[in-house]
Design a protein around this motif. Structure first.
Motif, short mmCIF file in Angstrom:
data_model
loop_
_atom_site.label_atom_id
_atom_site.label_comp_id
_atom_site.label_asym_id
_atom_site.label_seq_id
_atom_site.Cartn_x
_atom_site.Cartn_y
_atom_site.Cartn_z
N ARG A 139 -15.11 19.61 0.18
CA ARG A 139 -13.69 19.52 0.67
C ARG A 139 -13.57 18.16 1.11
O ARG A 139 -12.37 17.64 1.04
N SER A 140 -14.52 17.47 1.78
CA SER A 140 -14.45 16.19 2.31
C SER A 140 -13.90 15.08 1.18
O SER A 140 -13.29 14.22 1.18
N ARG A 159 -11.08 29.01 -4.16
CA ARG A 159 -11.21 28.87 -5.58
C ARG A 159 -11.69 27.32 -5.99
O ARG A 159 -12.38 27.29 -7.09
N ILE A 160 -11.13 26.43 -5.26
CA ILE A 160 -11.37 24.96 -5.53
C ILE A 160 -13.01 24.79 -5.24
O ILE A 160 -13.70 24.22 -6.18
N ILE A 161 -13.72 25.28 -4.27
CA ILE A 161 -15.05 25.21 -3.90
C ILE A 161 -15.83 25.78 -5.07
O ILE A 161 -16.92 25.27 -5.50
N ASP A 162 -15.49 26.96 -5.29
CA ASP A 162 -15.95 28.00 -6.60
C ASP A 162 -16.09 26.95 -7.77
O ASP A 162 -17.01 26.80 -8.27
N ALA A 163 -14.88 26.43 -8.09
CA ALA A 163 -14.80 25.56 -9.41
C ALA A 163 -15.90 24.38 -9.42
O ALA A 163 -16.04 23.73 -10.37
N LEU A 201 2.90 12.26 -12.49
CA LEU A 201 3.51 12.28 -13.79
C LEU A 201 4.49 13.34 -14.14
O LEU A 201 5.37 13.17 -15.04
N THR A 202 4.22 14.33 -13.30
CA THR A 202 5.31 15.72 -13.42
C THR A 202 6.33 15.51 -12.21
O THR A 202 7.40 16.23 -12.26
N GLY A 203 6.18 14.42 -11.71
CA GLY A 203 7.12 14.41 -10.26
C GLY A 203 7.01 15.19 -9.21
O GLY A 203 7.92 15.14 -7.98
N ARG A 204 5.84 15.74 -8.94
CA ARG A 204 5.64 16.59 -7.76
C ARG A 204 4.85 15.64 -6.81
O ARG A 204 3.94 14.87 -7.12
N GLY A 205 5.04 15.93 -5.64
CA GLY A 205 4.31 15.22 -4.52
C GLY A 205 3.31 15.94 -3.98
O GLY A 205 2.61 15.31 -3.10
N GLN A 206 2.97 17.29 -4.31
CA GLN A 206 2.20 18.06 -3.71
C GLN A 206 1.11 18.28 -4.85
O GLN A 206 1.29 18.57 -5.96
N ILE A 207 -0.12 18.32 -4.53
CA ILE A 207 -1.07 18.75 -5.51
C ILE A 207 -1.37 20.23 -5.52
O ILE A 207 -1.30 20.70 -4.37
N ARG A 208 -1.37 20.86 -6.70
CA ARG A 208 -1.45 22.21 -6.77
C ARG A 208 -3.07 22.67 -7.15
O ARG A 208 -3.83 21.66 -7.76
N ALA A 239 -8.85 20.38 -13.80
CA ALA A 239 -9.64 19.10 -13.60
C ALA A 239 -11.04 19.07 -13.62
O ALA A 239 -11.79 18.51 -14.06
N LEU A 240 -11.27 20.14 -12.62
CA LEU A 240 -12.86 20.33 -12.24
C LEU A 240 -13.48 21.08 -13.55
O LEU A 240 -14.72 20.91 -13.77
N ASP A 241 -12.71 21.97 -14.05
CA ASP A 241 -13.35 22.74 -15.33
C ASP A 241 -13.48 21.56 -16.53
O ASP A 241 -14.37 21.61 -17.18
N ASP A 242 -12.66 20.69 -16.66
CA ASP A 242 -13.04 19.54 -17.50
C ASP A 242 -14.28 18.74 -17.14
O ASP A 242 -14.94 18.74 -18.29
N ARG A 243 -14.20 18.43 -16.10
CA ARG A 243 -15.34 17.69 -15.80
C ARG A 243 -16.76 18.44 -15.89
O ARG A 243 -17.79 17.95 -16.24
N ARG A 244 -16.60 19.69 -15.76
CA ARG A 244 -17.89 20.55 -15.73
C ARG A 244 -18.14 20.66 -17.36
O ARG A 244 -19.24 20.55 -17.74
N ASP A 245 -17.03 20.81 -18.29
CA ASP A 245 -17.55 20.77 -19.63
C ASP A 245 -17.99 19.44 -20.07
O ASP A 245 -19.04 19.38 -20.87
N LEU A 246 -17.58 18.37 -19.47
CA LEU A 246 -18.24 16.85 -19.90
C LEU A 246 -19.72 16.80 -19.25
O LEU A 246 -20.54 16.49 -19.95
N SER A 247 -19.81 17.18 -17.91
CA SER A 247 -21.21 17.45 -17.60
C SER A 247 -22.14 18.23 -18.13
O SER A 247 -23.50 17.86 -18.47
N ARG A 248 -21.50 19.32 -18.78
CA ARG A 248 -22.49 20.35 -19.69
C ARG A 248 -22.92 19.53 -20.85
O ARG A 248 -24.05 19.63 -21.45
#
Length: 332
Positions: free
Chosen positions: A258-259, A277-281, A303-310, A317-326
């Motif tokens: 979280r930090s 969900r984020i911490i689990d991922a 890039l999508t014009g949103r001011g808030q992170i979904r 993004a976390l799943d992508d990093r997990r794939d690379l780490s794997r």
């Protein structure tokens, strides 16, 4: 005592108002005196420099005892230098590591008080743990907090097939520790200090390690030595005895996840994130992977014009990093 050139440099730097050069030369004189056996004079001169530094008002974050220069000659091929402005608050560390690093910084900041009682601050640290957990970042933070340059030792240029050349290059590095105060980082330490009893070891490597251990024992500089490894099990046991503090870095827990994300996304709206969900991922990912995932989610929002992170952006993004780490073999 000071050489004629050093005396001239002291007078010229004072005349020019160049405090950094003045302190640098003064520390070189102190180092020369120490090597000549004049320990008392050397310490008195260092104390005078420390007092002058505290009294001077400076806007720079770089310690005034260190000249802002790149290593020259052969030393330039062995070291790379940066001047970090990182701070301990920038890291998301577990409480035990945080406490130990703060103790190192406290001792370094109070070196004069310790010296009055015949004590010296911790200045040799061995950092162990998985890749991406903050070991190299910790070296940058130590340099930033202490106002010192960070010298990264290029082991690929130090280690050669000729033992004599490697030992000579190591000697250059340890001489630099005396001449220029800084934080010196030996990354991937297992490449230099592998177990001497390993079946596939060769005599040359054992002699290189013996030289390194000897240089460590003989070093009496004011520089901070930081060694880091992802594979502590490969290190020779004698290495652990030469470092005053061995700090273990671990993968981030829930609070650290979280930090890390909050720190990286401080400029975005994240009030509606689904943290469970984020911490689990993020489970099993390193600090570095989580930071990169947060950056990628932020790019998507921009890039999508949103001011808030979904939440979904972060999960992807976390799943992508997990794939690379794997693929790198760092997570299962």
């Amino acid at each position: 005592m000071a050489t004629n050139d050093q005396l001239k440099a002291l007078i010229k730097s004072h005349s020019d108002g160049d405090d950094r050069q003045f302190y640098s030369v003064a520390m070189q004189v102190a180092a020369r005196a120490a090597r000549s056996g004049q320990e008392k004079f050397s310490q008195e001169l260092r104390d005078l420099v420390d007092d002058l530094r505290r009294k001077s008002v400076s806007t720079t974050r770089i310690a005034s005892v260190v000249p802002v220069v790149q290593p020259r000659g052969e030393l330039g091929s062995l070291l790379s230098v940066t001047y970090p402005d990182a701070r301990l608050a920038d890291l998301a560390l577990n409480p035990q590591v945080d406490v130990r690093l703060r103790q190192v910084l406290l001792e370094q900041g109070r070196r004069t008080d310790l010296a009055r009682h015949g004590l010296t601050p911790v200045r040799r640290l061995l950092l162990v743990g998985p890749p991406g957990t903050g070991k190299t970042s910790t070296a940058r933070v130590l340099a930033g907090e202490l106002g010192l340059p960070l010298f990264a030792i290029r082991l690929d240029t130090i280690i050669t097939k000729f033992m004599g050349e490697t030992a000579a290059k190591l000697r250059l590095v340890f001489d630099a520790l005396v001449e220029t105060q800084g934080v010196y980082l030996f990354d991937e330490m297992d490449a230099l200090a592998g177990d001497r009893s390993a079946a596939n070891d060769v005599g040359e490597i054992r002699r290189v390690l013996n030289s390194f251990l000897q240089f460590l024992e003989q070093d009496t500089s004011d520089s901070v030595i930081v060694a880091a490894t992802n594979h502590p099990e490969l290190l020779d046991k004698a290495v652990f005895r030469r470092f005053e503090s061995v700090i273990t870095f671990e993968l981030p827990d829930n609070d650290a996840v979280r930090s890390v994300i909050k720190n990286r996304l401080a400029n975005f709206r994240i009030s509606n994130l689904g943290w469970k969900r984020i911490i689990d991922a993020a489970n099993g990912l390193s600090h570095a992977d989580i930071t990169l995932a947060a950056e990628n989610a932020a790019k998507s929002a921009v890039l999508t014009g949103r001011g808030q992170i979904r939440t979904d952006d972060l999960i992807v993004a976390l799943d992508d990093r997990r794939d690379l780490s794997r693929h790198r073999g760092e997570v299962s």
